[in-house]
Design an enzyme around this catalytic site. Structure first.
Site, PDB file in Angstrom:
ATOM      1  N   GLU A 155      -2.682 -18.596  -7.859  1.00 54.80           N
ATOM      2  CA  GLU A 155      -1.343 -19.048  -7.452  1.00 54.80           C
ATOM      3  C   GLU A 155      -0.458 -19.473  -8.624  1.00 54.80           C
ATOM      4  OE1 GLU A 155      -4.108 -19.576  -5.787  1.00 54.80           O
ATOM      5  OE2 GLU A 155      -3.739 -19.417  -3.647  1.00 54.80           O
TER       6      GLU A 155
HETATM    7  N1  COA Z   1       0.162  -8.953  -1.534  1.00 53.65           N
HETATM    8  C1  COA Z   1       0.800  -7.804  -1.298  1.00 53.65           C
HETATM    9  N2  COA Z   1       0.394  -6.628  -1.756  1.00 53.65           N
HETATM   10  C2  COA Z   1      -0.716  -6.618  -2.495  1.00 53.65           C
HETATM   11  C3  COA Z   1      -1.439  -7.779  -2.778  1.00 53.65           C
HETATM   12  C4  COA Z   1      -0.958  -8.997  -2.254  1.00 53.65           C
HETATM   13  N3  COA Z   1      -1.592 -10.175  -2.436  1.00 53.65           N
HETATM   14  N4  COA Z   1      -2.501  -7.447  -3.549  1.00 53.65           N
HETATM   15  C5  COA Z   1      -2.434  -6.124  -3.711  1.00 53.65           C
HETATM   16  N5  COA Z   1      -1.361  -5.621  -3.092  1.00 53.65           N
HETATM   17  C6  COA Z   1      -0.901  -4.247  -3.041  1.00 53.65           C
HETATM   18  C7  COA Z   1      -0.313  -3.816  -4.381  1.00 53.65           C
HETATM   19  O1  COA Z   1       1.023  -4.268  -4.518  1.00 53.65           O
HETATM   20  C8  COA Z   1      -0.420  -2.299  -4.276  1.00 53.65           C
HETATM   21  O2  COA Z   1       0.642  -1.830  -3.485  1.00 53.65           O
HETATM   22  P1  COA Z   1       1.372  -0.414  -3.856  1.00 53.65           P
HETATM   23  O3  COA Z   1       0.295   0.616  -3.698  1.00 53.65           O
HETATM   24  O4  COA Z   1       2.479  -0.317  -2.850  1.00 53.65           O
HETATM   25  O5  COA Z   1       1.851  -0.570  -5.269  1.00 53.65           O
HETATM   26  C9  COA Z   1      -1.705  -2.112  -3.486  1.00 53.65           C
HETATM   27  O6  COA Z   1      -1.969  -3.354  -2.840  1.00 53.65           O
HETATM   28  C10 COA Z   1      -2.856  -1.769  -4.409  1.00 53.65           C
HETATM   29  O7  COA Z   1      -2.909  -2.784  -5.419  1.00 53.65           O
HETATM   30  P2  COA Z   1      -3.133  -2.488  -6.991  1.00 53.65           P
HETATM   31  O8  COA Z   1      -2.717  -3.689  -7.757  1.00 53.65           O
HETATM   32  O9  COA Z   1      -2.505  -1.164  -7.339  1.00 53.65           O
HETATM   33  O10 COA Z   1      -4.736  -2.278  -6.987  1.00 53.65           O
HETATM   34  P3  COA Z   1      -5.775  -2.730  -8.092  1.00 53.65           P
HETATM   35  O11 COA Z   1      -7.100  -2.248  -7.606  1.00 53.65           O
HETATM   36  O12 COA Z   1      -5.309  -2.344  -9.449  1.00 53.65           O
HETATM   37  O13 COA Z   1      -5.758  -4.349  -8.056  1.00 53.65           O
HETATM   38  C11 COA Z   1      -5.811  -6.531  -7.050  1.00 53.65           C
HETATM   39  C12 COA Z   1      -6.095  -5.038  -6.884  1.00 53.65           C
HETATM   40  C13 COA Z   1      -6.079  -7.219  -5.707  1.00 53.65           C
HETATM   41  C14 COA Z   1      -6.734  -7.101  -8.137  1.00 53.65           C
HETATM   42  C15 COA Z   1      -4.358  -6.746  -7.524  1.00 53.65           C
HETATM   43  O14 COA Z   1      -3.490  -6.020  -6.645  1.00 53.65           O
HETATM   44  C16 COA Z   1      -3.916  -8.185  -7.516  1.00 53.65           C
HETATM   45  O15 COA Z   1      -4.159  -8.895  -8.473  1.00 53.65           O
HETATM   46  N6  COA Z   1      -3.219  -8.628  -6.443  1.00 53.65           N
HETATM   47  C17 COA Z   1      -2.735  -9.985  -6.332  1.00 53.65           C
HETATM   48  C18 COA Z   1      -3.826 -10.896  -5.792  1.00 53.65           C
HETATM   49  C19 COA Z   1      -3.406 -12.348  -5.825  1.00 53.65           C
HETATM   50  O16 COA Z   1      -3.092 -12.898  -6.857  1.00 53.65           O
HETATM   51  N7  COA Z   1      -3.444 -12.983  -4.633  1.00 53.65           N
HETATM   52  C20 COA Z   1      -3.166 -14.368  -4.471  1.00 53.65           C
HETATM   53  C21 COA Z   1      -1.885 -14.539  -3.773  1.00 53.65           C
HETATM   54  S1  COA Z   1      -1.443 -16.239  -3.651  1.00 53.65           S
END
Ligand code: COA
Length: 262
Positions: free
Chosen positions: A136
């Site tokens: 966060e």
């Molecule tokens: N909210 C909304 N969308 C999310 C998401 C979230 N928390 N986490 C992932 N996505 C979406 C990405 O935006 C992407 O969308 P797109 O295809 O339209 O671009 C899709 O999911 C795939 O994610 P991507 O980042 O391309 O995959 P990855 O395998 O490289 O990484 C994660 C996956 C989960 C590690 C990375 O997306 C991430 O760090 N997400 C944020 C997680 C986070 O910090 N959550 C806490 C929120 S308080």
């Protein structure tokens, strides 16, 4: 029910509730939060369900709050944001206090609110791929709604580190700090969770509900005469309960208690 959730209930009463938004790494927005809460309430009220397994489809267990939704909420008033955050608070509370045992099968990473879901389950099995992070503060946010559950689970010392560092920690670390109970290869995590769920069918459903409640009642309370009195009253009540009597009679008669399902 939402198409992003899937529930399958075995004839023995093990409900597997799967987060099924793999493309978005099972991130949850306001709609999914409400749907997930309702589904948990439905499973809790269904007498045919004895144990709930929480699982997820795809690479990640849950990427936590949907960041698109979080961004949209910035244009809403503080009161609207409060009402919105209370939906997540209700989800965490519902899962945390479910009257049936909850077993999490964490096959992949869990971030932010995803860690919150894990912290609210009674038993947690996870794969080596299951990284964890409270990201966060990297996003200019704080892990507020989940904090009571996460702090209670991992303790203030670890929470202080992981809340401010937002670093990823691996499954061994998660096990060491109490977030995860056991580790299994990715394709064995769900079978392991289900096999534990099946073992829980041997235990008294009401006793498990009361035993879980007991943890909430005694955790972090000073051990004083009131608490000792309270615990004595709890066992006294349980001994004379229908389930207490059936369990003791079944043991002495060398037969399975009437609640056992195979
Ligand atoms: N909210 C909304 N969308 C999310 C998401 C979230 N928390 N986490 C992932 N996505 C979406 C990405 O935006 C992407 O969308 P797109 O295809 O339209 O671009 C899709 O999911 C795939 O994610 P991507 O980042 O391309 O995959 P990855 O395998 O490289 O990484 C994660 C996956 C989960 C590690 C990375 O997306 C991430 O760090 N997400 C944020 C997680 C986070 O910090 N959550 C806490 C929120 S308080």
């Amino acid at each position: 029910m939402s198409t992003l959730l899937h529930t399958e209930t075995s004839t023995t009463g093990i409900a597997t509730l799967t987060l099924a938004n793999a493309e978005r790494h099972n991130a949850f927005d306001d709609t999914l939060i409400v749907d997930l809460t309702r589904e948990l309430e439905r499973l809790d009220a269904d007498p045919a369900v004895r144990v709930v397994v929480l699982a997820a489809a795809g690479k990640s267990f849950s990427a936590g709050a949907d960041l698109g939704w979080m961004k949209r909420m910035a244009s809403y008033s503080e009161a609207e944001n409060l009402a919105d955050a209370q939906k997540l608070a209700k989800l965490m509370h519902t899962l945390d206090t479910l009257s049936k045992p909850t077993v999490a099968a964490v096959q992949g990473p869990a971030y932010g609110g995803g860690v919150g879901l894990v912290a609210c389950c009674d038993m947690v099995f996870a794969a080596p791929e299951a990284l964890f992070a409270l990201t966060e503060v990297k996003l200019g946010l704080i892990p507020a709604v989940i904090s009571p559950y996460v702090v209670r689970k991992i303790g203030a010392s670890h929470a202080r580190r992981y809340f401010v560092s937002a670093e990823r920690f691996d499954v061994q670390t998660a096990q060491r700090i109490g977030l995860v109970h056991d580790i299994a290869p990715r394709d064995e995590v769900l079978p392991l969770a289900r096999s534990w769920a099946a073992q829980l069918l041997i235990n008294g459903p009401e006793s498990m509900r009361e035993a879980k409640r007991l943890v909430f009642e005694v955790a972090d309370r000073p051990i004083c005469s009131e608490l000792n009195q309270h615990c004595a009253e709890r066992i006294a009540r349980q001994r004379v309960s229908r389930e207490g009597q059936e369990g003791l009679t079944a043991f002495l008669e060398k037969r399975p208690p009437n609640w056992v399902r195979h």
